[in-house]
Design a protein around this motif. Structure first.
Motif, short mmCIF file in Angstrom:
data_model
loop_
_atom_site.label_atom_id
_atom_site.label_comp_id
_atom_site.label_asym_id
_atom_site.label_seq_id
_atom_site.Cartn_x
_atom_site.Cartn_y
_atom_site.Cartn_z
N SER A 100 0.83 -1.21 0.00
CA SER A 100 0.00 0.00 0.00
C SER A 100 0.87 1.25 0.00
O SER A 100 2.06 1.18 0.28
CB SER A 100 -0.88 0.02 1.24
OG SER A 100 -0.11 0.44 2.34
N LEU A 101 0.26 2.37 -0.30
CA LEU A 101 1.03 3.61 -0.41
C LEU A 101 0.71 4.55 0.74
O LEU A 101 0.53 5.74 0.55
CB LEU A 101 0.75 4.27 -1.76
CG LEU A 101 1.08 3.37 -2.95
CD1 LEU A 101 0.57 3.96 -4.24
CD2 LEU A 101 2.57 3.11 -3.02
N LYS A 127 -0.60 -2.92 -12.75
CA LYS A 127 -1.38 -1.73 -12.46
C LYS A 127 -0.88 -1.05 -11.18
O LYS A 127 -0.74 0.18 -11.12
CB LYS A 127 -2.84 -2.12 -12.30
CG LYS A 127 -3.72 -1.13 -12.90
CD LYS A 127 -5.09 -1.49 -13.22
CE LYS A 127 -5.85 -0.18 -13.22
NZ LYS A 127 -5.81 0.56 -14.36
N GLY A 128 -0.59 -1.87 -10.16
CA GLY A 128 -0.04 -1.35 -8.91
C GLY A 128 1.28 -0.63 -9.15
O GLY A 128 1.58 0.38 -8.52
N GLU A 130 2.16 1.12 -11.73
CA GLU A 130 1.89 2.46 -12.24
C GLU A 130 1.62 3.43 -11.06
O GLU A 130 2.18 4.52 -11.00
CB GLU A 130 0.66 2.39 -13.16
CG GLU A 130 0.29 3.68 -13.84
CD GLU A 130 1.39 4.20 -14.74
OE1 GLU A 130 1.92 3.41 -15.53
OE2 GLU A 130 1.72 5.40 -14.62
N LEU A 131 0.79 2.97 -10.11
CA LEU A 131 0.45 3.81 -8.95
C LEU A 131 1.70 4.09 -8.11
O LEU A 131 1.94 5.20 -7.67
CB LEU A 131 -0.59 3.11 -8.07
CG LEU A 131 -1.99 3.01 -8.67
CD1 LEU A 131 -2.88 2.14 -7.78
CD2 LEU A 131 -2.59 4.39 -8.82
N ARG A 134 3.99 6.64 -9.61
CA ARG A 134 3.47 7.99 -9.40
C ARG A 134 3.83 8.50 -8.01
O ARG A 134 4.23 9.64 -7.85
CB ARG A 134 1.94 8.00 -9.59
CG ARG A 134 1.58 8.75 -10.87
CD ARG A 134 0.09 8.82 -11.03
NE ARG A 134 -0.35 7.86 -12.03
CZ ARG A 134 -1.58 7.39 -12.14
NH1 ARG A 134 -2.51 7.75 -11.28
NH2 ARG A 134 -1.90 6.54 -13.10
N SER A 135 3.70 7.61 -7.00
CA SER A 135 4.05 8.02 -5.63
C SER A 135 5.53 8.33 -5.51
O SER A 135 5.92 9.28 -4.84
CB SER A 135 3.75 6.91 -4.63
OG SER A 135 2.40 6.71 -4.55
#
Ligand SMILES: Nc1ncnc2c1ncn2[C@@H]1O[C@H](COP(=O)(O)OP(=O)(O)OP(=O)(O)O)[C@@H](O)[C@H]1O
Ligand SMILES: [Mg+2]
Length: 239
Positions: A100-101, A127-128, A130-131, A134-135
């Motif tokens: 998790s972020l 997909k994770g 990509e997120l 970004r973080s």
């Protein structure tokens, strides 16, 4: 040194500390002391593992701490303060994060010099990824401008399956220009599952196996990046 910054304490358990909730001193207690502005004795919590690594363990208490971090002053830099206490004693500090972020992962990114992103060749993992990227960019812009991405590590790869091949190719074509995708790929193997269950590293459990060989190759690639970075820093100092 290894730091388990995951409240599930998978790393702590994988190293043979099978009841992390019974450990008296863990990462959450230290981080709480730092939040409360009390002197933090990090070395008190460090476990010396018999395979020659030190571990700063965690347990479920870390999930409570994550909530308390939100209201802390300097909430992004609590883990960094903790690492600064002991980092002179180690060549390398590895922080194991949750998928998790949340605030803990932000703390890890704020404390780190570089990130390795393990991902499985499944659509949802990609997909994770990509997120997460970004973080990482956000933390780099706002908190830790020195943060680098060392690369993406494909793990639990089933080399002969089409889906593994397709997703590895997709990850390479989507990110390969900007981010290194490590040559080493960790194969899916029951030996890795067994090693976890035994509380041993793959090197202690199955030294001659293909998972150990893949991790060794991966280690070499990471060390090469570290060397190059050191030379770059030296050159920057001279300039
Ligand atoms: N190469 C591998 N092949 C097969 N199983 C593996 C491999 N590596 C790890 N596993 C198994 O997968 C499970 C999860 O592994 P691990 O904890 O390393 O993953 P993770 O991504 O950190 O998980 P989490 O997201 O929960 O933190 C463990 O049971 C472990 O034994
Ligand atoms: Mg994990």
């Amino acid at each position: 040194m290894l730091i388990d910054a995951d409240a599930q304490a998978n790393l702590t358990m994988s190293l043979g500390y099978s009841r992390p909730d019974d450990l008296p001193n863990t990462l959450s207690a230290i981080m709480q002391d730092i939040i409360d502005d009390k002197p933090a004795d990090v070395s008190r919590s460090i476990l010396h593992h018999n395979e020659g690594v030190d571990l700063l363990p965690s347990n479920i208490e870390l999930s409570g701490l994550e909530v308390r971090l939100i209201n802390a002053i300097s909430r992004e830099s609590v883990l960094k303060t903790c690492i600064n206490e002991v980092k002179k004693n180690y060549d390398t500090v590895l922080i194991d994060c949750m998928p998790s972020l949340g605030m803990l992962t932000i703390n890890a990114l704020a404390a780190a010099d570089s990130v390795v992103i393990p991902t499985q060749p499944h659509y949802l993992s990609a997909k994770g990824l990509e997120l997460l990227l970004r973080s990482v960019s956000k933390v780099k812009r706002q908190i830790n401008p020195h943060l680098r991405i060392d690369g993406i590590l494909m793990t639990m790869v089933m080399p002969r399956t089409n889906i593994s091949k397709e997703i590895t190719a997709t990850v390479k074509s989507a990110y390969g220009q900007r981010i290194k995708v490590f040559e080493a790929q960790i194969p899916h193997s029951i030996r890795a599952v067994e090693a976890t269950a035994e509380g041993k590293s793959i090197f202690a459990y199955d030294k001659g196996g293909k998972v150990a060989a893949a991790y060794e190759q991966f280690g070499k690639e990471v060390a090469e990046i570290g060397e190059k970075q050191k030379n770059r820093n030296r050159a920057d100092c001279i300039r």
